[in-house]
Design a protein around this motif. Structure first.
Motif, mmCIF file in Angstrom:
data_model
loop_
_atom_site.group_PDB
_atom_site.id
_atom_site.type_symbol
_atom_site.label_atom_id
_atom_site.label_comp_id
_atom_site.label_asym_id
_atom_site.label_seq_id
_atom_site.Cartn_x
_atom_site.Cartn_y
_atom_site.Cartn_z
ATOM 1 N N LEU A 138 0.826 -1.212 0.000
ATOM 2 C CA LEU A 138 0.000 0.000 0.000
ATOM 3 C C LEU A 138 0.863 1.266 0.000
ATOM 4 C CD1 LEU A 138 -2.788 -0.988 2.536
ATOM 5 C CD2 LEU A 138 -2.990 -0.776 0.064
ATOM 6 N N LEU A 139 1.915 1.254 0.806
ATOM 7 C CA LEU A 139 2.789 2.415 0.871
ATOM 8 C C LEU A 139 3.583 2.607 -0.419
ATOM 9 C CD1 LEU A 139 4.151 2.136 4.530
ATOM 10 C CD2 LEU A 139 2.513 3.794 3.633
ATOM 11 N N MET A 140 3.882 1.501 -1.105
ATOM 12 C CA MET A 140 4.631 1.599 -2.360
ATOM 13 C C MET A 140 3.804 2.280 -3.455
ATOM 14 S SD MET A 140 6.619 -2.038 -2.431
ATOM 15 C CE MET A 140 7.407 -1.816 -4.011
ATOM 16 N N PHE A 141 2.504 2.209 -3.355
ATOM 17 C CA PHE A 141 1.656 2.933 -4.303
ATOM 18 C C PHE A 141 1.329 4.337 -3.813
ATOM 19 C CE2 PHE A 141 0.690 -1.387 -5.788
ATOM 20 C CZ PHE A 141 0.915 -1.192 -7.146
ATOM 21 N N ALA A 142 1.063 4.475 -2.517
ATOM 22 C CA ALA A 142 0.632 5.771 -1.984
ATOM 23 C C ALA A 142 1.757 6.807 -1.994
ATOM 24 C CB ALA A 142 0.102 5.593 -0.564
ATOM 25 N N LEU A 179 8.235 10.720 3.448
ATOM 26 C CA LEU A 179 8.163 9.819 4.600
ATOM 27 C C LEU A 179 7.422 8.527 4.260
ATOM 28 C CD1 LEU A 179 7.505 12.279 7.563
ATOM 29 C CD2 LEU A 179 9.598 11.028 7.036
ATOM 30 N N LEU A 180 6.383 8.612 3.422
ATOM 31 C CA LEU A 180 5.675 7.400 2.995
ATOM 32 C C LEU A 180 6.579 6.501 2.159
ATOM 33 C CD1 LEU A 180 2.101 8.704 2.066
ATOM 34 C CD2 LEU A 180 2.769 7.311 4.023
ATOM 35 N N CYS A 181 7.398 7.089 1.310
ATOM 36 C CA CYS A 181 8.333 6.292 0.504
ATOM 37 C C CYS A 181 9.374 5.611 1.386
ATOM 38 C CB CYS A 181 9.015 7.167 -0.544
ATOM 39 S SG CYS A 181 7.917 7.765 -1.828
ATOM 40 N N ILE A 182 9.874 6.328 2.378
ATOM 41 C CA ILE A 182 10.846 5.737 3.304
ATOM 42 C C ILE A 182 10.190 4.639 4.137
ATOM 43 C CG2 ILE A 182 12.262 6.244 5.347
ATOM 44 C CD1 ILE A 182 12.795 9.003 4.056
ATOM 45 N N ALA A 183 8.954 4.854 4.550
ATOM 46 C CA ALA A 183 8.231 3.835 5.321
ATOM 47 C C ALA A 183 7.991 2.582 4.487
ATOM 48 C CB ALA A 183 6.907 4.394 5.826
ATOM 49 N N PHE A 198 9.199 -1.033 5.715
ATOM 50 C CA PHE A 198 8.283 -2.168 5.853
ATOM 51 C C PHE A 198 8.690 -3.326 4.957
ATOM 52 C CE2 PHE A 198 5.219 0.440 8.191
ATOM 53 C CZ PHE A 198 4.681 -0.512 9.045
ATOM 54 N N LEU A 199 9.305 -3.041 3.827
ATOM 55 C CA LEU A 199 9.788 -4.105 2.951
ATOM 56 C C LEU A 199 10.857 -4.931 3.658
ATOM 57 C CD1 LEU A 199 9.891 -5.377 0.056
ATOM 58 C CD2 LEU A 199 11.748 -3.770 -0.380
#
Length: 79
Positions: A24-28, A54-58, A62-63
């Motif tokens: 989800l974060l990889m798309f958002a 920050l979303l990209c880093i998260a 998470f990966l």
């Protein structure tokens, strides 16, 4: 003495949930980053840019956490 090297299913499910959050974060993250960079004249440019980075880093975090959790469920021995 018998060794129990089976996959810990609870830990595996936890790792798969983390990978789902990563997906989800990889798309958002990149989507929000693209939208933010297209509208650099808006008043919320800097906060949205910070949030999208920050979303990209998260997503990357998470990966790695998800892969590590899945590998721990497969290869760790129970004591």
């Amino acid at each position: 003495m018998e060794e129990n090297n089976r996959t810990d299913k609870d830990v595996l499910v936890k790792g798969l949930k983390q990978m789902g959050i990563c997906l989800l974060l990889m798309f958002a993250g990149p989507t929000l980053l693209h939208l933010t960079l297209d509208n650099d004249d808006k008043p919320l440019y800097i906060p949205l840019l910070i949030i999208s980075i920050l979303l990209c880093i998260a997503a990357i975090a998470f990966l790695f956490i998800g892969i590590n959790t899945i590998l721990n469920s497969i290869f760790k021995r129970k004591k």
